[in-house]
Design an enzyme around this catalytic site. Structure first.
Site, PDB file in Angstrom:
ATOM      1  N   VAL A  47      -0.977   4.358  -0.642  1.00 39.81           N
ATOM      2  CA  VAL A  47       0.361   4.057  -1.158  1.00 39.81           C
ATOM      3  C   VAL A  47       0.649   4.904  -2.398  1.00 39.81           C
ATOM      4  O   VAL A  47       1.776   5.363  -2.600  1.00 39.81           O
ATOM      5  CB  VAL A  47       0.499   2.548  -1.485  1.00 39.81           C
ATOM      6  CG1 VAL A  47       1.842   2.241  -2.133  1.00 39.81           C
ATOM      7  CG2 VAL A  47       0.319   1.710  -0.221  1.00 39.81           C
ATOM      8  N   CYS A  48      -0.360   5.144  -3.205  1.00 38.41           N
ATOM      9  CA  CYS A  48      -0.188   5.842  -4.482  1.00 38.41           C
ATOM     10  C   CYS A  48       0.534   7.184  -4.349  1.00 38.41           C
ATOM     11  O   CYS A  48       1.487   7.438  -5.099  1.00 38.41           O
ATOM     12  CB  CYS A  48      -1.530   6.019  -5.179  1.00 38.41           C
ATOM     13  SG  CYS A  48      -2.359   4.450  -5.528  1.00 38.41           S
ATOM     14  N   PRO A  49       0.161   8.059  -3.425  1.00 40.75           N
ATOM     15  CA  PRO A  49       0.867   9.345  -3.378  1.00 40.75           C
ATOM     16  C   PRO A  49       2.341   9.196  -3.001  1.00 40.75           C
ATOM     17  O   PRO A  49       3.176   9.980  -3.451  1.00 40.75           O
ATOM     18  CB  PRO A  49       0.101  10.164  -2.342  1.00 40.75           C
ATOM     19  CG  PRO A  49      -0.797   9.221  -1.642  1.00 40.75           C
ATOM     20  CD  PRO A  49      -0.974   8.029  -2.506  1.00 40.75           C
ATOM     21  N   LEU A  52       4.050   8.116  -6.301  1.00 36.64           N
ATOM     22  CA  LEU A  52       4.052   9.193  -7.280  1.00 36.64           C
ATOM     23  C   LEU A  52       5.017  10.296  -6.873  1.00 36.64           C
ATOM     24  O   LEU A  52       5.724  10.856  -7.719  1.00 36.64           O
ATOM     25  CB  LEU A  52       2.635   9.725  -7.475  1.00 36.64           C
ATOM     26  CG  LEU A  52       1.692   8.720  -8.149  1.00 36.64           C
ATOM     27  CD1 LEU A  52       0.236   9.134  -7.956  1.00 36.64           C
ATOM     28  CD2 LEU A  52       2.020   8.545  -9.612  1.00 36.64           C
TER      29      LEU A  52
END
Length: 188
Positions: A47-49, A52
């Site tokens: 999920v992080c990318p 970001l």
């Protein structure tokens, strides 16, 4: 949690930013402009990318609003550089990433998952005086929305610049605001 309205605590963290050498960022460096601390669990995740990248699409606009963005995880600045160099999504990002391998920032903002060593998915908006004005925290599987973050920052900046005014729900820049008074009680 009681963190809204509190002063950020002292910290020093080494940052990675595209096109620059590693550099240190401290709590004193943050003061004087608006700042976003965008905590995420770890580099090289799922999920992080997406979050970001979404935030990166707002970065130029946020910079024009005198807002600096800091991506923060408990990874090192070396890991941030490696992720930037190997990920198409992360490779586009221009804002600095702070290494927090000693968990100082995650503890300062009360988002460290003790025993796990990862930060929760959380966002903090800090005003030019170093005071936390906005906080959002979600479970690990739910990504955040950078458009909504930008809207909230615009509202916080408006309220700071216009004492006695508040921004109602779903307020957008240029929309009507409210001046709280007894005359409004029960009429809204």
């Amino acid at each position: 949690m009681g963190i809204i309205g509190s002063q950020i605590k002292p910290f020093t963290a080494t940052a990675f930013q595209a096109g620059k050498d590693f550099f240190d960022v401290t709590d004193e460096d943050v003061k004087g402009k608006w700042a976003v601390f965008f905590f995420y669990p770890a580099d090289f995740t799922f999920v992080c990318p997406t979050e970001l990248e979404d935030l990166g699409e707002q970065y130029a606009m946020l910079q024009k609003m005198d807002v600096e963005v800091y991506g923060v995880s408990t990874d090192t600045h070396f890991s941030h550089k490696a992720w930037h160099d190997t990920s198409e999504k992360i490779g586009k990002l221009q804002f600095p990433f702070l290494g927090d391998q000693n968990h100082v920032l995650a503890r300062n903002f009360d988002v460290l998952r003790e025993g796990v060593g990862l930060a929760d998915r959380a966002t903090f908006v800090v005003d030019p005086d170093g005071v936390i004005q906005i906080m959002e925290q979600t479970c690990e599987g739910v990504g955040r929305n950078a458009n909504e973050l930008a809207r909230k920052i615009k509202a916080a900046q408006y309220v700071r610049a216009n004492p006695g005014q508040v921004c109602p729900a779903a307020w957008e820049e240029g929309s009507d605001t409210l001046a709280p008074s007894l005359d409004l009680v029960g009429k809204i």
